[in-house]
Scaffold this motif. Structure first.
Motif, PDB file in Angstrom:
ATOM      1  N   ALA A  10       0.830  -1.205   0.000  1.00 28.89           N
ATOM      2  CA  ALA A  10       0.000   0.000   0.000  1.00 28.89           C
ATOM      3  C   ALA A  10       0.870   1.262   0.000  1.00 28.89           C
ATOM      4  N   ALA A  11       1.925   1.250   0.807  1.00 25.88           N
ATOM      5  CA  ALA A  11       2.818   2.413   0.883  1.00 25.88           C
ATOM      6  C   ALA A  11       3.552   2.614  -0.442  1.00 25.88           C
ATOM      7  N   PHE A  12       3.974   1.532  -1.065  1.00 20.97           N
ATOM      8  CA  PHE A  12       4.663   1.596  -2.353  1.00 20.97           C
ATOM      9  C   PHE A  12       3.742   2.209  -3.409  1.00 20.97           C
ATOM     10  N   ILE A  13       2.541   1.659  -3.526  1.00 18.19           N
ATOM     11  CA  ILE A  13       1.600   2.136  -4.539  1.00 18.19           C
ATOM     12  C   ILE A  13       1.192   3.577  -4.261  1.00 18.19           C
ATOM     13  N   ALA A  14       0.995   3.916  -2.985  1.00 20.11           N
ATOM     14  CA  ALA A  14       0.584   5.280  -2.622  1.00 20.11           C
ATOM     15  C   ALA A  14       1.611   6.318  -3.037  1.00 20.11           C
ATOM     16  N   ALA A  15       2.874   5.939  -3.103  1.00 21.86           N
ATOM     17  CA  ALA A  15       3.928   6.890  -3.472  1.00 21.86           C
ATOM     18  C   ALA A  15       4.025   7.091  -4.975  1.00 21.86           C
ATOM     19  N   THR A  16       3.450   6.199  -5.754  1.00 16.17           N
ATOM     20  CA  THR A  16       3.446   6.373  -7.206  1.00 16.17           C
ATOM     21  C   THR A  16       2.245   7.230  -7.570  1.00 16.17           C
ATOM     22  N   PHE A  17       2.011   7.402  -8.842  1.00 21.10           N
ATOM     23  CA  PHE A  17       0.888   8.232  -9.271  1.00 21.10           C
ATOM     24  C   PHE A  17      -0.438   7.487  -9.199  1.00 21.10           C
ATOM     25  N   LEU A  18      -0.423   6.237  -8.762  1.00 24.24           N
ATOM     26  CA  LEU A  18      -1.658   5.476  -8.591  1.00 24.24           C
ATOM     27  C   LEU A  18      -2.292   5.821  -7.237  1.00 24.24           C
ATOM     28  N   PRO A  19      -3.615   5.907  -7.181  1.00 26.18           N
ATOM     29  CA  PRO A  19      -4.260   6.266  -5.911  1.00 26.18           C
ATOM     30  C   PRO A  19      -4.260   5.104  -4.915  1.00 26.18           C
ATOM     31  N   MET A  20      -3.851   5.390  -3.695  1.00 29.58           N
ATOM     32  CA  MET A  20      -3.839   4.392  -2.622  1.00 29.58           C
ATOM     33  C   MET A  20      -3.594   5.133  -1.320  1.00 29.58           C
ATOM     34  N   GLN A  21      -4.108   4.596  -0.245  1.00 26.47           N
ATOM     35  CA  GLN A  21      -3.901   5.172   1.084  1.00 26.47           C
ATOM     36  C   GLN A  21      -3.157   4.166   1.948  1.00 26.47           C
ATOM     37  N   SER A  22      -1.999   4.541   2.419  1.00 28.88           N
ATOM     38  CA  SER A  22      -1.258   3.673   3.324  1.00 28.88           C
ATOM     39  C   SER A  22      -1.473   4.062   4.777  1.00 28.88           C
ATOM     40  N   GLU A  23      -1.855   5.309   5.004  1.00 26.41           N
ATOM     41  CA  GLU A  23      -2.017   5.794   6.369  1.00 26.41           C
ATOM     42  C   GLU A  23      -3.123   5.046   7.109  1.00 26.41           C
ATOM     43  N   ALA A  24      -4.245   4.836   6.453  1.00 28.78           N
ATOM     44  CA  ALA A  24      -5.361   4.134   7.096  1.00 28.78           C
ATOM     45  C   ALA A  24      -4.964   2.706   7.463  1.00 28.78           C
ATOM     46  N   LEU A  25      -4.217   2.057   6.594  1.00 34.06           N
ATOM     47  CA  LEU A  25      -3.776   0.697   6.878  1.00 34.06           C
ATOM     48  C   LEU A  25      -2.785   0.684   8.036  1.00 34.06           C
ATOM     49  N   LEU A  26      -1.883   1.646   8.075  1.00 35.53           N
ATOM     50  CA  LEU A  26      -0.945   1.728   9.191  1.00 35.53           C
ATOM     51  C   LEU A  26      -1.698   1.876  10.510  1.00 35.53           C
ATOM     52  N   VAL A  27      -2.661   2.770  10.556  1.00 42.01           N
ATOM     53  CA  VAL A  27      -3.441   2.977  11.785  1.00 42.01           C
ATOM     54  C   VAL A  27      -4.191   1.706  12.158  1.00 42.01           C
ATOM     55  N   ALA A  28      -4.807   1.059  11.174  1.00 37.44           N
ATOM     56  CA  ALA A  28      -5.545  -0.183  11.455  1.00 37.44           C
ATOM     57  C   ALA A  28      -4.620  -1.255  12.023  1.00 37.44           C
ATOM     58  N   LEU A  29      -3.439  -1.392  11.449  1.00 45.05           N
ATOM     59  CA  LEU A  29      -2.491  -2.392  11.949  1.00 45.05           C
ATOM     60  C   LEU A  29      -1.998  -2.030  13.349  1.00 45.05           C
ATOM     61  N   MET A  30      -1.811  -0.745  13.585  1.00 49.59           N
ATOM     62  CA  MET A  30      -1.412  -0.317  14.928  1.00 49.59           C
ATOM     63  C   MET A  30      -2.496  -0.647  15.950  1.00 49.59           C
ATOM     64  N   LEU A  31      -3.730  -0.357  15.606  1.00 47.61           N
ATOM     65  CA  LEU A  31      -4.834  -0.575  16.532  1.00 47.61           C
ATOM     66  C   LEU A  31      -5.099  -2.059  16.771  1.00 47.61           C
ATOM     67  N   GLY A  32      -4.692  -2.896  15.832  1.00 47.05           N
ATOM     68  CA  GLY A  32      -4.848  -4.341  15.999  1.00 47.05           C
ATOM     69  C   GLY A  32      -3.905  -4.931  17.036  1.00 47.05           C
ATOM     70  N   ASN A  33      -2.885  -4.181  17.409  1.00 42.62           N
ATOM     71  CA  ASN A  33      -1.919  -4.614  18.437  1.00 42.62           C
ATOM     72  C   ASN A  33      -1.302  -5.987  18.165  1.00 42.62           C
ATOM     73  N   GLN A  34      -1.133  -6.337  16.904  1.00 46.20           N
ATOM     74  CA  GLN A  34      -0.521  -7.617  16.575  1.00 46.20           C
ATOM     75  C   GLN A  34       0.811  -7.455  15.842  1.00 46.20           C
ATOM     76  N   HIS A  35       1.248  -6.213  15.685  1.00 46.85           N
ATOM     77  CA  HIS A  35       2.474  -5.940  14.946  1.00 46.85           C
ATOM     78  C   HIS A  35       3.372  -5.016  15.772  1.00 46.85           C
ATOM     79  N   VAL A  36       4.650  -5.145  15.548  1.00 49.30           N
ATOM     80  CA  VAL A  36       5.628  -4.293  16.229  1.00 49.30           C
ATOM     81  C   VAL A  36       5.615  -2.922  15.562  1.00 49.30           C
ATOM     82  N   LEU A  37       5.387  -1.876  16.358  1.00 46.58           N
ATOM     83  CA  LEU A  37       5.253  -0.525  15.813  1.00 46.58           C
ATOM     84  C   LEU A  37       6.485  -0.101  15.021  1.00 46.58           C
TER      85      LEU A  37
END
Length: 147
Positions: A10-37
């Motif tokens: 998501a972060a890779f695609i978001a940085a290109t000219f293709l539309p994508m949001q990586s921020e929402a996914l980062l927040v969701a993964l953070m809130l899931g508390n299953q990944h190392v920040l």
């Protein structure tokens, strides 16, 4: 493991000219508390920076096509972008994470032959700072529960 790969993608695609949001996914993964920040931040930053490098490469080769009908910018637009980039210099790449404008900045850096080493260094600082700020805001709004 899929969370990290999905965030990188998501972060890779978001940085290109293709539309994508990586921020929402980062927040969701953070809130899931299953990944190392720290790993989430590194993965998001790496994916976003590599996506920006794709834009830089596109910029490096783009000018050979500038007289094609499908080329996305005319000579006047290119001249304005060049003036703007030269006015603010390579440090404008610190805001390469801004929507739409950031993509144009990273492509213009390639067009104007910004050295890859300085491009990667400055873009990494800007994009990492954005993800760290987002993580700090998320943690302030949703503090982790202590069980």
């Amino acid at each position: 493991m899929i969370g990290y790969f999905g965030l990188f993608s998501a972060a890779f695609i978001a940085a290109t000219f293709l539309p994508m949001q990586s921020e929402a996914l980062l927040v969701a993964l953070m809130l899931g508390n299953q990944h190392v920040l720290a790993v989430l931040l590194l993965v998001a930053t790496a994916g976003n920076v590599l996506g920006s490098v794709v834009n830089w490469v596109l910029g490096r080769v783009a000018l050979q096509f500038k007289h094609k009908r499908w080329f996305p910018a005319n000579d006047a637009q290119l001249a304005r972008a060049e003036i703007w980039y030269h006015r603010y210099g390579r440090w404008s790449l610190l805001v390469s994470w801004f929507p739409v404008v950031g993509d144009a900045l990273t492509i213009m850096a390639g067009v104007l032959r910004e050295p890859l080493w300085s491009f990667v260094a400055i873009v990494t600082v800007g994009k990492a700072a954005r993800y760290v700020a987002l993580a700090m805001i998320t943690l302030a709004w949703f503090p982790p529960s202590v069980d």
